[in-house]
Structures are given as structure tokens and as C-alpha cells.
Scaffold this active site. Structure first.
Site, PDB file in Angstrom:
ATOM      1  N   GLY A  71       2.352   6.664   8.943  1.00 22.20           N
ATOM      2  CA  GLY A  71       3.683   7.070   8.491  1.00 22.20           C
ATOM      3  C   GLY A  71       4.737   6.001   8.761  1.00 22.20           C
ATOM      4  O   GLY A  71       5.816   6.032   8.191  1.00 22.20           O
ATOM      5  N   HIS A 109       0.829  -1.215   0.000  1.00 25.74           N
ATOM      6  CA  HIS A 109       0.000   0.000   0.000  1.00 25.74           C
ATOM      7  C   HIS A 109       0.862   1.265   0.000  1.00 25.74           C
ATOM      8  O   HIS A 109       0.381   2.328  -0.391  1.00 25.74           O
ATOM      9  CB  HIS A 109      -1.040  -0.023   1.134  1.00 25.74           C
ATOM     10  CG  HIS A 109      -0.578   0.402   2.487  1.00 25.74           C
ATOM     11  ND1 HIS A 109      -0.174  -0.486   3.462  1.00 25.74           N
ATOM     12  CD2 HIS A 109      -0.482   1.635   3.046  1.00 25.74           C
ATOM     13  CE1 HIS A 109       0.140   0.185   4.557  1.00 25.74           C
ATOM     14  NE2 HIS A 109      -0.032   1.474   4.333  1.00 25.74           N
ATOM     15  N   SER A 112       4.007   2.801   8.272  1.00 23.79           N
ATOM     16  CA  SER A 112       3.673   1.738   7.320  1.00 23.79           C
ATOM     17  C   SER A 112       4.844   1.436   6.397  1.00 23.79           C
ATOM     18  O   SER A 112       5.551   2.348   5.969  1.00 23.79           O
ATOM     19  CB  SER A 112       2.505   2.183   6.429  1.00 23.79           C
ATOM     20  OG  SER A 112       1.300   1.886   7.049  1.00 23.79           O
ATOM     21  N   GLY A 113       5.016   0.160   6.084  1.00 19.44           N
ATOM     22  CA  GLY A 113       6.084  -0.244   5.188  1.00 19.44           C
ATOM     23  C   GLY A 113       7.389  -0.501   5.909  1.00 19.44           C
ATOM     24  O   GLY A 113       8.287  -1.138   5.376  1.00 19.44           O
ATOM     25  N   ASP A 140       0.266  -7.532   1.803  1.00 22.08           N
ATOM     26  CA  ASP A 140       0.693  -6.124   1.801  1.00 22.08           C
ATOM     27  C   ASP A 140       2.224  -6.053   1.820  1.00 22.08           C
ATOM     28  O   ASP A 140       2.838  -5.678   2.814  1.00 22.08           O
ATOM     29  CB  ASP A 140       0.090  -5.400   3.014  1.00 22.08           C
ATOM     30  CG  ASP A 140       0.212  -3.890   2.909  1.00 22.08           C
ATOM     31  OD1 ASP A 140       0.581  -3.401   1.817  1.00 22.08           O
ATOM     32  OD2 ASP A 140      -0.045  -3.207   3.920  1.00 22.08           O
TER      33      ASP A 140
HETATM   34  C1  4AZ Z   1      -0.929   3.773   8.892  1.00 22.55           C
HETATM   35  O1  4AZ Z   1      -1.939   4.379   8.583  1.00 22.55           O
HETATM   36  C2  4AZ Z   1      -0.968   2.873  10.074  1.00 22.55           C
HETATM   37  N1  4AZ Z   1      -1.269   0.975  14.633  1.00 22.55           N
HETATM   38  C3  4AZ Z   1       0.161   2.160  10.404  1.00 22.55           C
HETATM   39  C4  4AZ Z   1       0.156   1.334  11.498  1.00 22.55           C
HETATM   40  C5  4AZ Z   1      -0.989   1.213  12.254  1.00 22.55           C
HETATM   41  C6  4AZ Z   1      -2.126   1.923  11.937  1.00 22.55           C
HETATM   42  C7  4AZ Z   1      -2.105   2.755  10.827  1.00 22.55           C
HETATM   43  C8  4AZ Z   1      -0.979   0.305  13.434  1.00 22.55           C
HETATM   44  O2  4AZ Z   1       0.124   3.901   8.250  1.00 22.55           O
END
Ligand code: 4AZ
Length: 264
Positions: free
Chosen positions: A214, A78, A216-217, A124
């Protein structure tokens, strides 16, 4: 006392007051910037040289990633799908997003896991082939025999530059937090769409420590083995709502053969 002298006295007093309070205000700011991802702390990129972040066409950090070769990064699908490949940048070797040290690479090609549609449906994971090699030590992929890594209670570390609390500011310095791996039954209880084959979850039942927007990844590591990729969750650090990660071991063989092909 002349008006002029009185005014000068007042000005001096105000300046003295400002001087007295300035260091306090600064100290308050730095103490506020200490503990986080959510509930983590500043960590040295020297200790985790494989952590990178992704920037968009305007050079803004929006996701994390992990070097698995000197010119290859693993991230969330994503994240890789959010920005056109030619606008995507990867920053390696930089602790503080306000600085200019380290190396910014472009992305030559993007591989998304087949079947990826939405983080909550699994798969993902994405591989980014960079347009140059960077001299930072890559992380290792888990092998089939590494099932211990996913045993509930295993202490893992999540790393990133994401928000310091839900709806809060993003970190400027790399943050890290220790979160225990949770059992699949706990994860299923938390999320109806949890899929044990392609996901794992980590955190404390009472919340308080978690990845956030932020992050993520970015990596979830045990030692220098990449066990998870920050993927999704209900908000950040809420009780009963652990962070959900891509279960990297499921994809290790696939990624390894892709790496061989990309090397060739
Ligand atoms: C995000 O939106 C996100 N608490 C990343 C991790 C988590 C929730 C949202 C986990 O990038």
C-alpha cells in the site's frame, strides 16, 4: 431485596463497568495506531505537502505518489498499470483517508517508463498528468550532481498510508519513517535481481522499519528531494530484506523533459 431492585443494581453495575473500561479500550486502540508505515509514526501532511495517494474505481487507497508539479505526480509503474486510467484518482492534501478534505483529481494521461515489465526488473516509475492543478508544494527531483543523496547511511524518510505491519491493517493517517540508504553491495546481497542503475535500497540490517503493501509508489525523500519511489521487497521490515526503491536520479532528465512537454 426485590428481584426488580436486584436486577436494576446488576444493570447499573454492568453499565459502570462498561464506562470504566471504555476509555481504556480507546486508549489502547490509539496507542496501537501510533508507531508505523512499519516502525514509523504519524506525520503531518503540512510538513510533506507533496505526498498524495492513489485511489481505484471504488475510491480505495492502493498506492502512494508524489507531486512534482502542481498537476503532475510521480508514482511506481506497477501502481499506474494496476488500474484503468479513467478509474484512477489522486488525492492530495488529505492527512486521514477517512476525511474528505484536500482535493481529489482525475488522471488525464499516464506515462510508464519504457521497458517497464515488473518491479523486480527495474524501471518502476510512472508519470500521471492530473486533470486539474492542486495548490500543494511539489517535491524536487534530484539532479545529476546530487550523488551525495545516494551515499550509504544518508537518512531518508519514506511516507505513506500502507500497512502498519506485514499482513496488518493499513494506516488511516499518513505515516513516515526514517530509513538509511544502504550500499549497493548490501542490496545485491539481499536480492539477486537488484540493479544498481535503476534501484536503490534503504532500511536497517536488523529490519523493523520499512515500507509495506500500500506504500508502493510513494516517496522516499531527503529533505524535499524525491530520491526514491517505493517499489518492492521481500515482505516488510524483515532482517536482511530492505525495501527496494526506484532510483529517481536515473530518470530525472527523462522526467524533466516529459514535464516540459506535458506543460506545453
Ligand atoms: C507492496 O507490495 C510492497 N518492504 C511495498 C514495499 C515493500 C514490499 C511490498 C518493501 O506494495
Amino acid at each position: 431485596m426485590s428481584t426488580k431492585f436486584r436486577r436494576a443494581l446488576i444493570v447499573t453495575f454492568v453499565l459502570l463497568l462498561a464506562a470504566a473500561f471504555a476509555p481504556a479500550a480507546h486508549a489502547d486502540q490509539t496507542s496501537k495506531a501510533q508507531p508505523f508505515i512499519v516502525g514509523g509514526h504519524d506525520v503531518s501532511i503540512g510538513d510533506h505537502p507533496y505526498v498524495v495517494y492513489l485511489v481505484d474505481g471504488r475510491d480505495h487507497q492502493f498506492c502512494g505518489g508524489t507531486l512534482v508539479e502542481h498537476d503532475t505526480v510521480l508514482t511506481a509503474a506497477h501502481c499506474a498499470a494496476a488500474v484503468r486510467p479513467y478509474e484512477l484518482g489522486v488525492v492530495a492534501g488529505r492527512q486521514d483517508t477517512r476525511m474528505a478534505d484536500g482535493i481529489e483529481a482525475g488522471v488525464r494521461s499516464v506515462w510508464l517508463a519504457p521497458g517497464y515489465q515488473d518491479p523486480t526488473a527495474g524501471n518502476d516509475i510512472a508519470v500521471l498528468k492530473l486533470d486539474r492543478s492542486v495548490p500543494y508544494r511539489p517535491a524536487r527531483l534530484p539532479s545529476g550532481g546530487d550523488s551525495d543523496l545516494y551515499r550509504p547511511g544518508t537518512e531518508a524518510m519514506v511516507l505513506g498510508w500502507g500497512r502498519l505491519w506485514e499482513g496488518g491493517d493499513k494506516a488511516t493517517e499518513l505515516q513516515g519513517a526514517t530509513v538509511p540508504v544502504m550500499s549497493d553491495s548490501q542490496c545485491i546481497q539481499a536480492y539477486g535481481s537488484y540493479e544498481p542503475d535503476t534501484m536503490m535500497c534503504a532500511g536497517y540490517p536488523e529490519g523493523g522499519v520499512d515500507a509495506c503493501h500500500g506504500d508502493s509508489g510513494g516517496p522516499l525523500v531527503v529533505g524535499d528531494i524525491l530520491v526514491g519511489i517505493v517499489s518492492w521487497g521481500d515482505g516488510c521490515a524483515k532482517p536482511g530484506k530492505p525495501g527496494v526503491y526506484t532510483r529517481v536520479a536515473t530518470y530525472s532528465d527523462h522526467v524533466e523533459s516529459l514535464l516540459v512537454r506535458l506543460r506545453g
